[in-house]
Design an enzyme around this catalytic site. Structure first.
Site, short mmCIF file in Angstrom:
data_model
loop_
_atom_site.label_atom_id
_atom_site.label_comp_id
_atom_site.label_asym_id
_atom_site.label_seq_id
_atom_site.Cartn_x
_atom_site.Cartn_y
_atom_site.Cartn_z
CG ASP A 10 -8.26 4.29 2.81
OD1 ASP A 10 -8.34 5.44 3.28
OD2 ASP A 10 -8.63 4.01 1.65
CB ILE A 11 -11.57 -0.72 3.73
CG1 ILE A 11 -12.91 -1.16 3.10
CG2 ILE A 11 -11.31 -1.48 5.02
CD1 ILE A 11 -13.19 -0.59 1.74
NE ARG A 13 -10.97 5.97 1.95
CZ ARG A 13 -11.54 6.02 0.74
NH1 ARG A 13 -12.68 6.64 0.58
NH2 ARG A 13 -10.95 5.44 -0.30
NE ARG A 33 -0.34 -3.11 13.84
CZ ARG A 33 0.42 -3.23 12.74
NH1 ARG A 33 1.19 -4.29 12.60
NH2 ARG A 33 0.42 -2.29 11.82
CE1 TYR A 54 -5.57 -4.21 15.44
CE2 TYR A 54 -4.21 -6.12 14.92
CZ TYR A 54 -4.57 -4.80 14.70
OH TYR A 54 -3.93 -4.07 13.73
CG HIS A 75 -8.26 -11.34 5.91
ND1 HIS A 75 -8.62 -11.19 4.58
CD2 HIS A 75 -8.05 -10.08 6.38
CE1 HIS A 75 -8.63 -9.90 4.28
NE2 HIS A 75 -8.28 -9.22 5.35
CE LYS A 93 -11.89 -7.02 -1.92
NZ LYS A 93 -10.91 -5.85 -2.04
NE ARG A 161 -6.08 -0.81 -1.86
CZ ARG A 161 -6.14 -0.06 -0.75
NH1 ARG A 161 -5.03 0.50 -0.28
NH2 ARG A 161 -7.28 0.12 -0.12
CG ASP A 173 -6.93 -3.97 -4.02
OD1 ASP A 173 -7.61 -4.02 -2.97
OD2 ASP A 173 -6.68 -2.90 -4.60
#
Length: 320
Positions: A10-11, A13, A33, A54, A75, A93, A161, A173
Site C-alpha cells: 500500500d505504501i 501509492r 509474487r 522478486y 527487509h 522503514k 500492521r 509502524d
C-alpha cells in the site's frame, strides 16, 4: 536512476507519485509474487515492466535501484539479495527491530559497493531540516525535552500492521518515527524505558517510551494503532519551544516558535518528501550528494527500538 519496486504494498501509492514527479527518477518495473497481480498493478500505475517474482526483477539489467516495500521481516533478506544482484536499495522503514539484521545488510552494501538507505521520508523534508537547525542555533535555549506522538485506529486483525508474524505493532509502524525524531534532535539515547499495551492480535496496540540522552535531555513519546489520529513533535528548551502539528507527513509544514513574548509561525512550502528521498539516493549514486541516512542512523534506530522492546518486556530501564 531507473527504479524498480519490490512488492505491491500500500505504501507504494505514496512513493510512485514522488517518483513520477522527479526528473532524476524513472520508475521502470514492479514485482509481485504473482505474475497476474504484477501485470494488473503495472497497468493501473502505468509501469513498463511487471515481474511475477522478486528474483526476476533483480535480474533486470535496466534496473539501477529498488524500493523494498515488503513486510518488516523480509527487509534483511531482500535488501541483501538486491545488493548482491548489483542494485542500490531504499528499504521501507523500519528496517528491523534486530541490530544484527541492519549490520548484515550494510555489510552487504559495503561488500558489493552499492548504497543502502532506510526510507524515513520525513527526514528529507525542509521542515525537518529547519527544526533541527533552530534547535542547534539555540532558538529555544538549551534543549531539555522532546515530546512526540503518532497514532491512528486500525482493528483489522489480518492487516500486517497488527500481525506478530511480520513484526507488526505500533512501535514498529509509527513509533519508529517518534524514535527517529527524538534521535535527530537529541543524539543517541543513554537509556530507555518502554511500556506497551498488547492488544488482542498480540501486537503492541499502544506503546509509550521515555528516553534519556546526553546532557540531560529527556524525550517522551506515545504511539498507537487503537488511538485517534495524532501526529506531533515538540522540542522544549530553557527559553521556549518549537511545535510541529504535522512532523511526519509534512503536508502542511509549519513550525511554531513559542516564547513568553508570543508565537512566531515559520511557514514553509510543501514539498513531496517521497520525491526528495528518492532523489537523495539518485544523487548519491551519481556521486553529487552524500546519502542522508546510512549505516549509523539505521543502527541507532534498531538499537533504540530493540532496547524499548526489552524494557517493555522486563519492566526495567535498558541501555541501547
Amino acid at each position: 536512476m531507473r527504479l524498480g519496486i519490490v512488492s505491491t504494498a500500500d505504501i507504494n501509492r505514496k512513493v510512485i507519485p514522488g517518483a513520477r514527479a522527479s526528473e532524476k527518477v524513472e520508475l521502470v518495473a514492479v514485482a509481485s509474487r504473482d505474475q497476474q497481480r504484477a501485470e494488473e498493478y503495472a497497468r493501473t500505475w502505468e509501469i513498463e515492466r511487471a515481474y511475477g517474482s522478486y528474483e526476476a526483477l533483480l535480474e533486470d539489467p535496466d534496473v539501477d535501484a529498488v524500493y523494498i516495500s515488503l513486510p518488516n521481516t523480509l527487509h534483511r533478506e531482500w535488501s541483501i539479495r538486491s545488493l548482491e544482484a548489483g542494485k542500490h536499495v531504499i528499504c521501507e522503514k523500519p528496517f528491523s527491530r534486530r541490530v544484527e539484521d541492519v549490520e548484515a545488510a550494510f555489510d552487504a552494501a559495503e561488500r558489493t559497493g552499492r548504497l543502502l538507505t532506510e526510507a524515513f521520508m520525513y527526514r528529507h523534508n525542509p521542515q525537518t531540516k529547519r527544526v533541527a537547525e533552530l534547535v542547534r542555533e539555540g532558538a529555544i535555549g538549551d534543549l531539555r525535552v522532546v515530546r512526540t506522538a503518532f497514532s491512528y485506529s486500525l482493528y483489522d486483525a489480518e492487516n500486517i500492521r497488527l500481525r506478530t508474524d511480520v513484526d507488526g505493532g505500533s512501535l514498529m509502524d509509527v513509533g519508529c518515527y517518534c524514535v527517529s525524531g527524538s534521535r535527530l534532535l537529541a543524539g543517541e539515547p543513554e537509556s530507555v524505558n518502554g511500556q506497551a499495551y498488547i492488544g488482542p492480535t498480540g501486537t503492541d496496540w499502544v506503546f509509550t517510551g521515555a528516553l534519556r540522552f546526553p546532557h540531560d535531555v529527556l524525550a517522551l513519546f506515545d504511539c498507537g494503532t487503537c488511538l485517534p489520529e495524532r501526529d506531533e513533535l515538540e522540542a522544549i528548551g530553557s527559553e521556549g519551544s518549537l511545535f510541529l502539528d504535522d512532523p511526519w507527513h509534512c503536508d502542511e509544514p509549519v513550525i511554531e516558535l513559542r516564547r513568553d513574548d508570543g508565537v512566531e509561525r515559520i511557514e514553509l512550502d510543501p514539498v513531496d518528501s517521497y520525491r526528495l528521498e528518492l532523489e537523495n539516493l539518485a544523487d548519491a549514486i551519481a556521486g553529487t550528494t552524500p546519502l542522508l541516512l546510512g549505516r549509523e542512523d539505521a543502527l541507532g534506530q534498531a538499537r533504540t527500538i530493540a532496547a524499548l522492546f526489552r524494557s517493555a518486556e522486563t519492566g526495567t530501564s535498558t541501555q541501547p
